[in-house]
Design an enzyme around this catalytic site. Sequence first.
Site, PDB file in Angstrom:
ATOM      1  N   GLY A   8       0.809  -1.218   0.000  1.00  0.00           N
ATOM      2  CA  GLY A   8       0.000   0.000   0.000  1.00  0.00           C
ATOM      3  C   GLY A   8       0.837   1.260   0.000  1.00  0.00           C
ATOM      4  O   GLY A   8       0.416   2.299   0.519  1.00  0.00           O
ATOM      5  N   ALA A   9       2.035   1.218  -0.604  1.00  0.00           N
ATOM      6  CA  ALA A   9       2.965   2.349  -0.539  1.00  0.00           C
ATOM      7  C   ALA A   9       2.783   3.351  -1.673  1.00  0.00           C
ATOM      8  O   ALA A   9       3.532   4.330  -1.742  1.00  0.00           O
ATOM      9  CB  ALA A   9       4.404   1.840  -0.528  1.00  0.00           C
ATOM     10  N   SER A  11       0.385   5.397  -2.021  1.00  0.00           N
ATOM     11  CA  SER A  11      -0.265   6.619  -1.544  1.00  0.00           C
ATOM     12  C   SER A  11      -0.495   6.520  -0.041  1.00  0.00           C
ATOM     13  O   SER A  11      -0.281   5.470   0.575  1.00  0.00           O
ATOM     14  CB  SER A  11      -1.607   6.836  -2.266  1.00  0.00           C
ATOM     15  OG  SER A  11      -2.487   5.751  -1.996  1.00  0.00           O
ATOM     16  N   GLY A  12      -0.946   7.610   0.537  1.00  0.00           N
ATOM     17  CA  GLY A  12      -1.396   7.606   1.923  1.00  0.00           C
ATOM     18  C   GLY A  12      -0.339   7.204   2.933  1.00  0.00           C
ATOM     19  O   GLY A  12       0.849   7.546   2.806  1.00  0.00           O
ATOM     20  N   GLY A  14       1.000   4.280   3.679  1.00  0.00           N
ATOM     21  CA  GLY A  14       2.054   3.406   3.188  1.00  0.00           C
ATOM     22  C   GLY A  14       3.157   4.171   2.495  1.00  0.00           C
ATOM     23  O   GLY A  14       4.349   3.854   2.642  1.00  0.00           O
ATOM     24  N   SER A 137      -6.805  -1.435  13.061  1.00  0.00           N
ATOM     25  CA  SER A 137      -7.709  -0.309  13.292  1.00  0.00           C
ATOM     26  C   SER A 137      -8.391  -0.465  14.641  1.00  0.00           C
ATOM     27  O   SER A 137      -8.681  -1.586  15.076  1.00  0.00           O
ATOM     28  CB  SER A 137      -8.772  -0.250  12.193  1.00  0.00           C
ATOM     29  OG  SER A 137      -9.739   0.742  12.489  1.00  0.00           O
ATOM     30  N   TYR A 160     -15.364  -4.041   7.031  1.00  0.00           N
ATOM     31  CA  TYR A 160     -14.017  -3.536   7.315  1.00  0.00           C
ATOM     32  C   TYR A 160     -13.660  -3.773   8.788  1.00  0.00           C
ATOM     33  O   TYR A 160     -12.572  -4.279   9.103  1.00  0.00           O
ATOM     34  CB  TYR A 160     -13.959  -2.047   6.985  1.00  0.00           C
ATOM     35  CG  TYR A 160     -12.648  -1.389   7.348  1.00  0.00           C
ATOM     36  CD1 TYR A 160     -11.564  -1.431   6.482  1.00  0.00           C
ATOM     37  CD2 TYR A 160     -12.507  -0.710   8.561  1.00  0.00           C
ATOM     38  CE1 TYR A 160     -10.357  -0.827   6.818  1.00  0.00           C
ATOM     39  CE2 TYR A 160     -11.311  -0.103   8.900  1.00  0.00           C
ATOM     40  CZ  TYR A 160     -10.243  -0.158   8.027  1.00  0.00           C
ATOM     41  OH  TYR A 160      -9.056   0.434   8.365  1.00  0.00           O
TER      42      TYR A 160
END
Length: 260
Positions: A8-9, A11-12, A14, A137, A160
């Site tokens: 997940g790198a 964006s955001g 990551g 989370s 989720y």
Amino acid sequence: MNTAVVTGAASGLGREIALDLARRGWRLVLPVRAAARAHDVTAAMRAMGALAPLVVECDLSDHGAVRGMCRTVTGEGPLDLVVNNAAAGGGVDTTLRETNSAGVELRMAVNAVTPHLIARELSAALTPTGRIVQVGSMGQLPLDLDDLNYERDYAGIEAYCRSKVALVMSAIELARSGVPVNVVHPAREMPTPMVLAAGFPVASTLDDGTLAVLRVALDSELAGVRGAYFHRFERAQPHDQALDAHARGRVVAWIEERAS
């Protein structure tokens, strides 16, 4: 030279984790759905004089592709850190139930099965002090043990939150088998694509989340800690269901079936 895998790198959160490690002189391995998605983070690393990352194309919802990615990464040499940050959120249309190509509900596929599979497959490539960090989370809801694929009364946000309990269950069981893995809730709503797309108000910065993840990843005081859940910088209790050995056994057996 230390080597880290960060999912997940593109964006955001990551992206910020990967850039922070690159500034420290780490070599990065970035699994992304398509190589073009890593162009921005790769350019940012080069601009700071860091090593360009190894980009490995992989659809993280496809568990066959994930196994192939793990074989490729293992062949690149020893790993010092794995950060499973990629996640599927609640979705813009929270009533839409999505699945991967094998029919597994998408949030469970990406948020629970994939990080379990990556941790299991890459643990043998870790150095003696290597660690695996699963980004979890504080949003956690109990799973319906008779409907783990969430086929009844579907709601994306609930899916989720269920998947994040399953992630903690997975970490506890992997740790029992010797895998050096922990789970961390990094921060409240950060300005990630997932949060922004869902329309949630932003409550934290990406730096807030990055610091919490890297503390679990790098703090020498946590060497030897396994199967723990952290709420930012503090060890905390996950949802009660994650601590129920019977429930955990059923969920992790279900995850293993889909990861095999």
